[in-house]
Design an enzyme around this catalytic site. Structure first.
Site, PDB file in Angstrom:
ATOM      1  N   ASP A   7      31.499  58.038  20.184  1.00 49.17           N
ATOM      2  CA  ASP A   7      30.568  58.461  19.797  1.00 49.17           C
ATOM      3  C   ASP A   7      29.572  59.111  19.124  1.00 49.17           C
ATOM      4  OD1 ASP A   7      32.021  57.939  17.056  1.00 49.17           O
ATOM      5  OD2 ASP A   7      33.373  59.878  17.306  1.00 49.17           O
ATOM      6  N   HIS A   8      28.851  60.070  18.265  1.00 48.04           N
ATOM      7  CA  HIS A   8      27.887  59.218  17.264  1.00 48.04           C
ATOM      8  C   HIS A   8      28.373  58.615  15.990  1.00 48.04           C
ATOM      9  CE1 HIS A   8      30.195  62.470  15.753  1.00 48.04           C
ATOM     10  NE2 HIS A   8      30.151  62.448  14.157  1.00 48.04           N
ATOM     11  N   CYS A  64      34.219  54.571  17.472  1.00 51.33           N
ATOM     12  CA  CYS A  64      34.233  56.064  16.706  1.00 51.33           C
ATOM     13  C   CYS A  64      34.384  55.696  15.142  1.00 51.33           C
ATOM     14  CB  CYS A  64      35.142  57.410  17.648  1.00 51.33           C
ATOM     15  SG  CYS A  64      36.552  56.873  16.974  1.00 51.33           S
ATOM     16  N   GLY A  65      34.230  56.846  15.135  1.00 47.56           N
ATOM     17  CA  GLY A  65      34.440  56.990  12.889  1.00 47.56           C
ATOM     18  C   GLY A  65      35.962  55.473  13.349  1.00 47.56           C
ATOM     19  N   THR A  66      37.055  55.825  12.953  1.00 49.63           N
ATOM     20  CA  THR A  66      38.234  54.833  12.887  1.00 49.63           C
ATOM     21  C   THR A  66      38.520  54.405  14.140  1.00 49.63           C
ATOM     22  OG1 THR A  66      39.528  56.708  13.356  1.00 49.63           O
ATOM     23  CG2 THR A  66      38.883  56.643  11.011  1.00 49.63           C
ATOM     24  N   GLY A  67      38.620  54.482  15.451  1.00 44.64           N
ATOM     25  CA  GLY A  67      38.923  54.013  16.333  1.00 44.64           C
ATOM     26  C   GLY A  67      40.361  54.343  17.150  1.00 44.64           C
ATOM     27  N   GLY A  69      40.860  58.050  17.102  1.00 42.41           N
ATOM     28  CA  GLY A  69      40.158  59.427  18.064  1.00 42.41           C
ATOM     29  C   GLY A  69      40.777  58.872  19.432  1.00 42.41           C
ATOM     30  N   HIS A  97      50.380  40.268  24.915  1.00 40.05           N
ATOM     31  CA  HIS A  97      51.815  40.443  24.989  1.00 40.05           C
ATOM     32  C   HIS A  97      51.620  42.644  25.663  1.00 40.05           C
ATOM     33  CE1 HIS A  97      53.591  38.625  22.131  1.00 40.05           C
ATOM     34  NE2 HIS A  97      53.223  37.698  21.924  1.00 40.05           N
ATOM     35  N   ASN A  98      50.148  43.150  25.295  1.00 36.88           N
ATOM     36  CA  ASN A  98      50.400  43.864  25.864  1.00 36.88           C
ATOM     37  C   ASN A  98      49.500  44.381  27.289  1.00 36.88           C
ATOM     38  OD1 ASN A  98      50.327  45.228  22.504  1.00 36.88           O
ATOM     39  ND2 ASN A  98      52.136  45.659  23.946  1.00 36.88           N
ATOM     40  N   ARG A 108      33.503  52.980  10.765  1.00 40.88           N
ATOM     41  CA  ARG A 108      33.347  52.837   9.647  1.00 40.88           C
ATOM     42  C   ARG A 108      34.766  51.876   8.535  1.00 40.88           C
ATOM     43  NH1 ARG A 108      32.939  59.051  10.202  1.00 40.88           N
ATOM     44  NH2 ARG A 108      30.831  59.258  10.600  1.00 40.88           N
ATOM     45  N   HIS A 133      57.088  40.843  29.422  1.00 43.30           N
ATOM     46  CA  HIS A 133      56.092  41.672  28.495  1.00 43.30           C
ATOM     47  C   HIS A 133      55.784  42.359  30.037  1.00 43.30           C
ATOM     48  CE1 HIS A 133      55.587  39.365  25.141  1.00 43.30           C
ATOM     49  NE2 HIS A 133      54.959  38.376  26.020  1.00 43.30           N
ATOM     50  N   ARG A 136      58.108  45.843  29.453  1.00 40.38           N
ATOM     51  CA  ARG A 136      57.764  46.545  29.077  1.00 40.38           C
ATOM     52  C   ARG A 136      56.680  47.223  29.007  1.00 40.38           C
ATOM     53  NH1 ARG A 136      58.882  41.533  24.491  1.00 40.38           N
ATOM     54  NH2 ARG A 136      60.961  42.054  24.680  1.00 40.38           N
TER      55      ARG A 136
END
Length: 142
Positions: A7-8, A64-67, A69, A97-98, A108, A133, A136
Site C-alpha cells: 500500500d502507500h 504495508c505500515g505494520t504488515g 493488514g 515449520h509453516n 513503519r 510440520h 499441521r
C-alpha cells in the site's frame, strides 16, 4: 517469479526489496501500488495472494505500515500462509515449520536494512518437510 505488493505506507520499502531481489537474480512482478498516494491494502494483498495460490508466483512479498493488514487479507486466500515478520528467528521458523509462502513486512515497524535481512532469510530457508510440520500444515488447509 516473486509477486510483490504494497500500500502507500509500504511503497518505498517495496521498491528497495524488489531491487534487492532482482540483484539476487529473481524475476519480480509488482502488483501495485505504484505511488505513495493513499490506497486500500486488501486489493494488493489479494492480487499477490492469488498469484501465489494459483502457482503464477513462487512466493509473495507484501508491505504495508505494520504488515498486519496485508497478512490478514492474504490469509483469506486458500493455500496462502502469510507471515508478518520483524525478527530473524521467526523468518527462519516460519519457512522451516509453516512453509510460509508470503512474507509481510511493516515499513513503519522495521527499517530497510532489517527488511532485507528478513527477506533473505525468508527466501533462503527451505521447508523442513518433517512429518509433524506436514501434518499441521494439512490441518491449516482443511
Amino acid at each position: 517469479m516473486i509477486a510483490m505488493g504494497s500500500d502507500h505506507a509500504g511503497y518505498e520499502m517495496k521498491l528497495v526489496l524488489a531491487e534487492h531481489l532482482k540483484e539476487r537474480g529473481y524475476d519480480v512482478k509488482d502488483f501495485g501500488t505504484y505511488s505513495t498516494e493513499s490506497c486500500d491494502y486488501p486489493d494488493f494483498a489479494k492480487a499477490v495472494a492469488k498469484a501465489v495460490a494459483d502457482g503464477e508466483a513462487e512466493r509473495g512479498i507484501l508491505v504495508c505500515g505494520t504488515g498486519i493488514g496485508m497478512s490478514i487479507a492474504a490469509n483469506k486466500v486458500k493455500g496462502i500462509r502469510a507471515a508478518v515478520l520483524s525478527d530473524e528467528f521467526s523468518a527462519q521458523a516460519t519457512r522451516e515449520h509453516n512453509d510460509a509462502n508470503i512474507l509481510c513486512l511493516g515499513a513503519r515497524v522495521i527499517d530497510n536494512d532489517k527488511a532485507i535481512k528478513l527477506l533473505d532469510i525468508f527466501m533462503d530457508t527451505p521447508f523442513s518437510e518433517g512429518v509433524n510440520h506436514i501434518r499441521r500444515i494439512s490441518k491449516l488447509e482443511q
